[in-house]
Enzyme design. Structure first.
Site, PDB file in Angstrom:
ATOM      1  N   CYS B 169       0.796  -1.235   0.000  1.00  0.00           N
ATOM      2  CA  CYS B 169       0.000   0.000   0.000  1.00  0.00           C
ATOM      3  C   CYS B 169       0.824   1.278   0.000  1.00  0.00           C
ATOM      4  O   CYS B 169       0.268   2.376   0.000  1.00  0.00           O
ATOM      5  CB  CYS B 169      -0.949  -0.035   1.189  1.00  0.00           C
ATOM      6  SG  CYS B 169      -1.923  -1.558   1.171  1.00  0.00           S
ATOM      7  N   HIS B 302      -2.566   8.256   6.219  1.00  0.00           N
ATOM      8  CA  HIS B 302      -2.843   6.974   5.582  1.00  0.00           C
ATOM      9  C   HIS B 302      -4.245   6.516   6.025  1.00  0.00           C
ATOM     10  O   HIS B 302      -5.057   6.139   5.196  1.00  0.00           O
ATOM     11  CB  HIS B 302      -1.769   5.957   5.977  1.00  0.00           C
ATOM     12  CG  HIS B 302      -1.874   4.649   5.269  1.00  0.00           C
ATOM     13  ND1 HIS B 302      -1.897   4.561   3.896  1.00  0.00           N
ATOM     14  CD2 HIS B 302      -1.972   3.372   5.737  1.00  0.00           C
ATOM     15  CE1 HIS B 302      -2.003   3.272   3.546  1.00  0.00           C
ATOM     16  NE2 HIS B 302      -2.044   2.541   4.650  1.00  0.00           N
ATOM     17  N   HIS B 337      -9.741   2.243   0.254  1.00  0.00           N
ATOM     18  CA  HIS B 337      -8.291   2.098   0.264  1.00  0.00           C
ATOM     19  C   HIS B 337      -7.875   1.512  -1.086  1.00  0.00           C
ATOM     20  O   HIS B 337      -8.128   0.346  -1.368  1.00  0.00           O
ATOM     21  CB  HIS B 337      -7.859   1.201   1.423  1.00  0.00           C
ATOM     22  CG  HIS B 337      -6.370   1.089   1.573  1.00  0.00           C
ATOM     23  ND1 HIS B 337      -5.487   1.816   0.802  1.00  0.00           N
ATOM     24  CD2 HIS B 337      -5.614   0.339   2.418  1.00  0.00           C
ATOM     25  CE1 HIS B 337      -4.255   1.495   1.158  1.00  0.00           C
ATOM     26  NE2 HIS B 337      -4.296   0.607   2.131  1.00  0.00           N
TER      27      HIS B 337
END
Lengths: 341, 407
Positions: B169, B302, B337
């Protein structure tokens, strides 16, 4: 700009490169479909608990990295850079097969967790508690070269002093057969086994006695066969060398229709230069150029090419400068230039 | 190059001259801007993938089907583009047009793309029939993750330095970082950087086994957060050298002034309690940018809305900023996400935040996390924004931070 020296090199491959000190290779029969690496005793490098969970690529990567760090006496590198073309295909297949077979039910996370492409870099960092810059390059036949390029950039710009760089790919069990099937359907396909391996290096901006220098590395997404000579000339020229300064060529020929690129490439060098095609020993895989770099490093350390690798080609002593060229299916071309110093 | 001139370049940062994006909140840059400024999230029910998990999760899906994307991109019928490549090409073309790039021939141009799933969306459909159904075999060569990058580079006519990064990620943040370093070192004149990830059954089921998928719209930094929503998206930035900006009289949208990459070295998937990797990444980025923490006006966190990430990131933010934490929010409740693309999706949002002088809200927040007591921005906030810090963290302990500054 600071130079880039190679302080250590290790390789787990289809040849006895990891545990033997002698460069003695057996050619793999070109009819063989795929070839596994010769695996060392991984218990020497990691705990049995960790081992049980690790797929082949992670084991190869951690072992080759550990030995490269030991040989160069580098407990903590300033960066860990990994190249992998197919990533953790073994665990990817495992999770994918379970998902398909169980129709998205009763799945467990272990294979998924370890299927991400950065698993090798992560496990190495975890093993030595290394919090430094950590990156994974995954661009097919330029994966390993991309890691090397970033390492060179870091050393040149003084962002790091000692860097661990590795290329790793595992065979896996199923997807590789689909790839093989496509190659075998056409007479133009790859004519050497599909292989696997892990080659790791510690690169440093510090000179050490009898060092091998990575003078330069470059990658191109595409080059036409017509412009290959010009690109080669430019690359050598930028490094103040001409065709006749090269003592040996190491090429990524794999027997497919695109080998004409290697013929074109080699044609401008003097005929007396020994030329080796490394994939007859390593097999073909996206990071096979890591094996080629390991081989070049060992040859430069010896100063000559061992006779069993020459295959009736004329021996040449005093090998000081080696140029490597690789491409895959006419794409993803790379040059690596090495010299002993 | 002398170190003085390099440091000068570092402090000024690398020019961003174009952006392109496709996400759950819009199919282009203006649509994304509009959704952010109207606080309109794009998270909803799964439509394009036939998965058993569909009814139990919320996702940030791009509105177009593959067929629609193929038609928009005018690709031939027999193409072997995966959804990852289709999304990437839409965004990369917009970025190139946005930067007014016409011809790459004369320049040293690079392309760096990030992805984690690559061609998995097609592989998972055909894995068991590759051998028996010849019409599916074109997707064998599109499985490996470099494929989408190569396809996009070819359309953009970029033949030189092209590579793909995959650090879960944090992938796209690392692509932007490498691009900025190559421009700063004078190795390239122009580089298009970013990433693309399509939703796939593989990732949905993978995250499901980790038990970190929320059944409802995610609530980053909330005490009662129930996990993340997956999303799909692609975005790219065009980075150019100052010489090129000057020569072409380019408009600079913002600058990349800081970047940091560190590894948590704690666990394959979980973040450490002290947020060490995140802390180090932010600290390195601040060092490169030569900014004090107090000069950061907005943190695009994040903030995945998993119990582990948000606590660990909150602690790391407090370690960096102390008592005076700047306005911060996670925009993942807008987009989901988007995994490997997240770093560049949020880079685009950070630049839009600078352009609009606006902090975007952290949607669905109600209760602060008791351990840290941090409260994110919960509604649009107009303010002076000079510097934005953006975090991206991934599996494998890979933590990256970028800093964007007003041009």
């Amino acid at each position: 700009m600071k130079p880039c020296y190679i302080h250590s090199a290790t390789s787990i491959s289809a040849q006895p490169t990891f545990e033997s000190d002698v460069l003695h290779f057996e050619m793999i029969a070109p009819t063989q479909e795929k070839i596994e690496a010769i695996h060392p005793n991984y218990k020497d490098f990691m705990s049995p608990i960790a081992l049980r969970r690790m797929a082949t690529g992670v084991k190869m990567g951690v072992a080759a990295a550990t030995k490269a760090l030991q040989l160069s006496n580098t407990p903590q590198p300033d960066a860990i850079l990994i190249g992998t073309g197919m990533g953790c295909i073994e665990d990817t297949e495992k999770f994918l097969n379970a998902m398909i077979a169980n129709e998205e039910e009763f799945l467990t996370p272990t294979a998924f967790i370890q299927s991400t492409h950065n698993t090798v870099g992560a496990q190495i960092a975890l093993g030595i508690k290394c919090k430094a810059y950590n990156n994974t390059y995954v661009h097919g036949a330029l994966s390993f070269e991309s890691a090397l390029l970033d390492a060179q950039l870091m050393l040149q710009n003084d962002e790091a002093t000692n860097i661990l760089v590795g290329g790793v790919d595992e065979l896996g069990t199923e997807f590789v057969d689909a790839v093989r099937m496509m190659e075998d359907k056409t007479p133009d396909g790859i004519k050497c086994p599909i292989g696997e391996g892990a080659s790791f290096f510690v690169l440093s901006s510090k000179y050490k006695n009898e060092s091998v220098q990575l003078v330069d590395v470059i990658g191109y997404s595409s080059i036409s066969q017509e412009s290959l000579t010009k690109k080669t000339h430019t690359f050598l020229h930028q490094n103040n060398l001409s065709f006749s300064d090269i003592d040996a060529l190491i090429l990524g020929a794999n027997g497919d229709a695109f080998d004409t690129f290697y013929d074109e490439f080699a044609s401008v060098f003097p005929e007396t230069i020994p030329t080796l095609s490394h994939k007859q020993w390593s097999g073909e895989f996206f990071t096979a150029s890591g094996f080629a770099l390991f081989l070049s490093y060992e040859i430069l350390k010896l100063g000559e090419i061992p006779s069993n690798l020459l295959q009736n080609k004329t021996a040449k002593s005093d090998i000081k400068t080696i140029l490597l060229y690789n491409q895959f299916k006419g794409r993803d071309h790379s040059f690596m230039l090495l010299k002993s110093c | 190059m002398t170190s003085t001139s390099r440091n000068k370049t570092n402090s000024k940062g690398v020019a961003i001259t174009g952006m392109g994006i496709i996400s759950a909140i819009g199919n282009n840059l203006e649509a994304n801007r509009k959704a952010l400024l109207s606080s309109t999230p794009g998270v909803g029910d799964l439509k394009n993938i036939n998965s058993k998990q569909g009814g139990q999760i919320k996702v940030g899906e791009v509105g177009f089907t593959n067929e629609e994307l193929i038609s928009i991109l005018q690709l031939p019928k027999d193409n072997n583009f995966t959804r990852t490549a289709l999304l990437g090409l839409v965004a990369a073309k917009e970025a190139a047009a946005n930067a007014d790039i016409s011809n790459n021939d004369e320049l040293r141009t690079g392309f760096i793309s990030a992805t984690s799933v690559g061609g998995m969306d097609m592989t998972e459909r055909y894995f068991k029939v590759f051998e028996t159904q010849p019409e599916t075999q074109k997707f064998i060569t599109s499985h490996y993750v470099g494929d989408s990058t190569q396809k996009i580079a070819d359309v953009l006519n970029i033949t030189g330095f092209v590579t793909t990064i995959s650090t879960a990620c944090s992938s796209a943040a690392n692509a932007i970082m490498l691009g900025a370093r190559l421009i700063t070192a004078g190795k390239l004149d122009r580089v298009i950087v970013g990433g693309t990830d399509a939703l796939s059954k593989f990732t949905i089921n993978g995250f499901k086994t980790l038990m970190i998928l929320s059944t409802e719209a995610c609530a980053p930094f909330d005490a009662d957060r129930k996990g993340l929503n997956l999303g799909e998206a692609a975005a790219y930035l065009v980075l150019e050298s100052d010489d090129l900006v000057e020569k072409d009289n380019k408009k600079v949208l913002a600058r990349v002034t800081g970047y940091g990459n560190a590894n948590d070295a704690f666990h394959q998937t979980a973040s450490s309690e002290t947020g060490e990797g995140a802390f180090l990444a932010m600290q390195k980025a601040l060092d490169i940018s030569r900014l004090a923490p107090s000069q950061i006006d907005y943190v695009n966190a994040h903030g995945t809305a998993t119990p582990n990430n948000d606590l660990s990131e909150s602690i790391a933010i407090q370690r960096i900023f102390g008592e005076t934490v700047p306005d911060f929010s996670s925009t993942k409740a807008f987009t989901g996400h988007t995994l490997a693309a997240a770093g560049v999706i949020e880079a685009v949002f950070s630049v839009v935040a600078i352009q609009e002088q606006t902090v975007f809200p952290n949607l669905n927040f109600k209760t602060k996390i008791p351990e840290t007591g941090l409260v994110p921005a919960t509604s649009l906030k107009r303010k002076k924004i000079e510097h934005v810090l953006s975090n991206s963290f991934g599996f494998g302990g890979n933590c990256s931070t970028l800093i964007f500054s007003k041009a």
